[in-house]
Design an enzyme around this catalytic site. Structure first.
Site, PDB file in Angstrom:
ATOM      1  N   GLU A  36     -10.711   2.382 -53.021  1.00 35.96           N
ATOM      2  CA  GLU A  36     -11.726   2.170 -53.941  1.00 35.96           C
ATOM      3  C   GLU A  36     -11.488   2.798 -55.321  1.00 35.96           C
ATOM      4  OE1 GLU A  36     -15.938   0.859 -53.378  1.00 35.96           O
ATOM      5  OE2 GLU A  36     -16.337   2.779 -53.887  1.00 35.96           O
TER       6      GLU A  36
ATOM      7  N   HIS B 291      -0.572   4.743 -28.343  1.00 31.50           N
ATOM      8  CA  HIS B 291      -0.574   3.764 -27.129  1.00 31.50           C
ATOM      9  C   HIS B 291      -0.845   2.336 -27.822  1.00 31.50           C
ATOM     10  CE1 HIS B 291       0.567   6.319 -23.609  1.00 31.50           C
ATOM     11  NE2 HIS B 291      -0.232   6.928 -24.243  1.00 31.50           N
TER      12      HIS B 291
ATOM     13  N   LYS C 279     -20.808  -9.084 -54.836  1.00 32.94           N
ATOM     14  CA  LYS C 279     -22.289  -8.845 -54.716  1.00 32.94           C
ATOM     15  C   LYS C 279     -23.062  -9.846 -55.354  1.00 32.94           C
ATOM     16  CE  LYS C 279     -22.018  -4.544 -55.713  1.00 32.94           C
ATOM     17  NZ  LYS C 279     -22.591  -3.001 -55.873  1.00 32.94           N
TER      18      LYS C 279
END
Length: 554
Positions: free
Chosen positions: A358, A389, A515
């Protein structure tokens, strides 16, 4: 510097060109050769800051590389920009704001005048209020509406109001000693809130609503649903004893039903991703107490002072930031793996994702012109040994260059003996830490593998090319102070890279349009009538399919 002032293009400077030529000279020189040419680098290319021992010798750099990177930083005036930040200059140019997360951890007797106010007094007034409140909570003096003491605090926030507290609470879980546990709700997906509240008792639950403006859509949606859950059980009058706020909007906090005496503020010079050491950390302080939280802040300050005063040649955050830039801009790396060999730091990589991506995910420089090189590192990772793994295969034998940060501790918080009785499980964990950095750097050649009797057809598959760079960060134990030191170490790396790239690392305009569009689309997907046609066929088809599957007119 203001956004109207032109910023020199760092890629057009002699310092940048010198690094480009240097890259051409050292090319793909292997770390095996680099160590052979400079056998003492494992001791010399280290720096100790506070409790952190940082080994950067396993990077594809020489001492000349370091000198050239420091020249680049000075060409970009890193030291001057650093001093401006610490002094409270408005270096967040697009929003005309100071950037003073470092003030959040200044000692009480310090003074920093910004816009006519000593902000240190303001910071400690809030810290004192937080401490007084959490003391009452932890002692049982503060009770819920039924007289029962609070046993669970639920932090409702998103972004910086969530990622930091979640990470710190998990990392410092052994310091939570007062019978108070913390939970966290961030996602507007109702599954998050429902699962969090499923086994809680409203009578012993306190909500912390963390939103600077007290208008963040996701946070207020969750807070309103949580209030309904509470009042259905205890009545409307219970809200003031079961909700507190971290905000600056007194009117909206009061309208929600929260007593504004229980509102803890912060300032516009604190960005969300830099706010865990502000009132946003209230849930953490409730769990670990004010003394441990003060130790947490002191750790930040140790690294702040190092970054502020150390010469760039021995300045850990500056060097690590410049090395990250070296890989991003000269060796083509696009990401950095963060690999804590501590399960308590399981959320550290996610926290750093917001901090770096950000901050430095920008394509426009602070003066409004386009950048001329790649910016921003993509951070990702998992705790060791889980990652071994899962994705270490790509780190060892893949075609992509992924520098890695290994973080480990000499003294464990938890430990158990091994089955064999030699050493402990923590020793086994850390043997993997050291082995992975060694194998990544030096690998294993075809000749070495063949000499072990490996069938010729299998040899190419077992070759470990090495020359994969890493930083090793080793501390004695994961304490509140050490965690603060680690966070500040990365904060100032991000700052270093942003200054060299000429970008504003403290705004985040890229999150705003989505938004706004979401608010516009909400009535479209929920209305009773036929929806308005969208401007593109993909979104239009998706909206109509969703509406149909929700039983609404398509």
């Amino acid at each position: 510097m203001t956004s109207e002032q032109s910023i020199p293009d760092i890629t057009a400077t002699p310092a940048w060109e010198a690094l480009r030529k240097h890259h051409d000279q050292i090319g793909e020189t292997h770390l095996r050769q680099i160590f052979a040419d400079d056998p003492n680098r494992g001791h010399d290319l280290t720096v100790t800051v506070g409790d952190l021992y940082i080994d950067y010798s396993k990077h594809r750099i020489t001492r000349d590389t370091i000198s050239l990177l420091v020249d680049l930083a000075r060409t970009a005036n890193l030291e001057a920009h650093r001093d401006q930040m610490f002094a409270g200059a408005h270096i967040n140019t697009s929003e005309d704001r100071a950037v003073l997360h470092t003030a959040l951890r200044l000692p009480r007797d310090a003074e920093l005048i910004v816009d006519g106010r000593n902000v240190v007094e303001d910071v400690h007034a809030v810290l004192d209020a937080m401490g007084d409140f959490t003391d009452r909570l932890r002692s049982g003096e503060w009770t819920g509406a039924t007289g029962k003491r609070i046993s669970t605090v639920v932090n409702i926030g998103i972004g910086g109001s969530d990622l930091g507290p979640v990470m710190v609470y998990q990392a410092l879980r052994h310091y939570a000693d007062a019978g108070i546990s913390a939970r966290f709700v961030s996602n507007v997906d109702p599954a998050d809130l429902i699962a969090t509240l499923a086994d809680l008792d409203p009578a012993t639950t306190l909500f912390i609503v963390a939103s600077k403006t007290f208008s963040t859509l996701e946070t207020l949606t969750n807070a309103t649903a949580a209030r309904r859950w509470l009042t259905d059980a205890l009545g409307d009058a219970a809200v003031s004893q079961h909700f507190v706020a971290v905000s600056t909007n007194r009117r909206l906090v009061d309208d929600f039903g929260i007593n504004t005496d229980n509102m803890f503020g912060f300032w516009d010079w604190v960005g969300g991703r830099y706010s865990v050491d502000s009132a946003i950390g209230l849930s953490v302080m409730a769990a670990i107490g004010r003394e441990a939280f003060a130790d947490f802040l002191s750790g930040f300050h140790i690294v702040d002072e190092h970054f502020r005063t150390a010469p760039l040649e021995s300045n850990a955050p500056a060097l690590l930031g410049l090395i990250g830039l070296w890989y991003s801009n000269f060796l083509g790396a696009q990401s950095r793996a963060v690999l804590p060999y501590s399960n308590d730091l399981a959320r550290f990589a996610a926290y750093l994702q917001q901090l770096t991506m950000e901050s430095n995910g920008k394509s426009t420089r602070a003066d409004g012109t386009a950048v001329t090189t790649d910016t921003g590192e993509i951070y990702w990772g998992e705790p060791g040994t889980n990652g071994q793994h899962a994705f270490y295969q790509l780190l060892h034998q893949g075609t992509r260059l992924v520098p890695a940060d290994f973080i480990g501790f000499s003294q464990p918080i938890d430990d158990l003996p091994t089955v064999e009785g030699t050493g402990s499980m923590h020793d086994l964990l850390m043997s993997n830490f050291f082995a992975q950095t060694q194998v990544l750097a030096f690998g294993k050649t075809a000749e070495e593998i063949a000499a072990e009797g490996t069938p010729a057809a299998v040899v190419p598959h077992k070759v470990m090319p090495g020359n994969r760079p890493s930083t090793s960060i080793l501390a004695n134990r994961l304490t509140p102070s050490v965690l603060g030191q680690l966070i500040a170490l990365y904060e100032h790396q991000v700052f270093t890279e942003g200054v060299v790239w000429g970008i504003d690392s403290f705004d985040q305009w890229g999150v705003e349009l989505g938004k706004t569009q979401a608010k516009a689309l909400l009535p479209v997907i929920t209305s009773d009538g036929s929806p308005q046609r969208q401007s593109d066929s993909s979104t239009d088809a998706l909206v109509r399919r969703y509406r149909t599957q929700r039983g609404r007119t398509g």
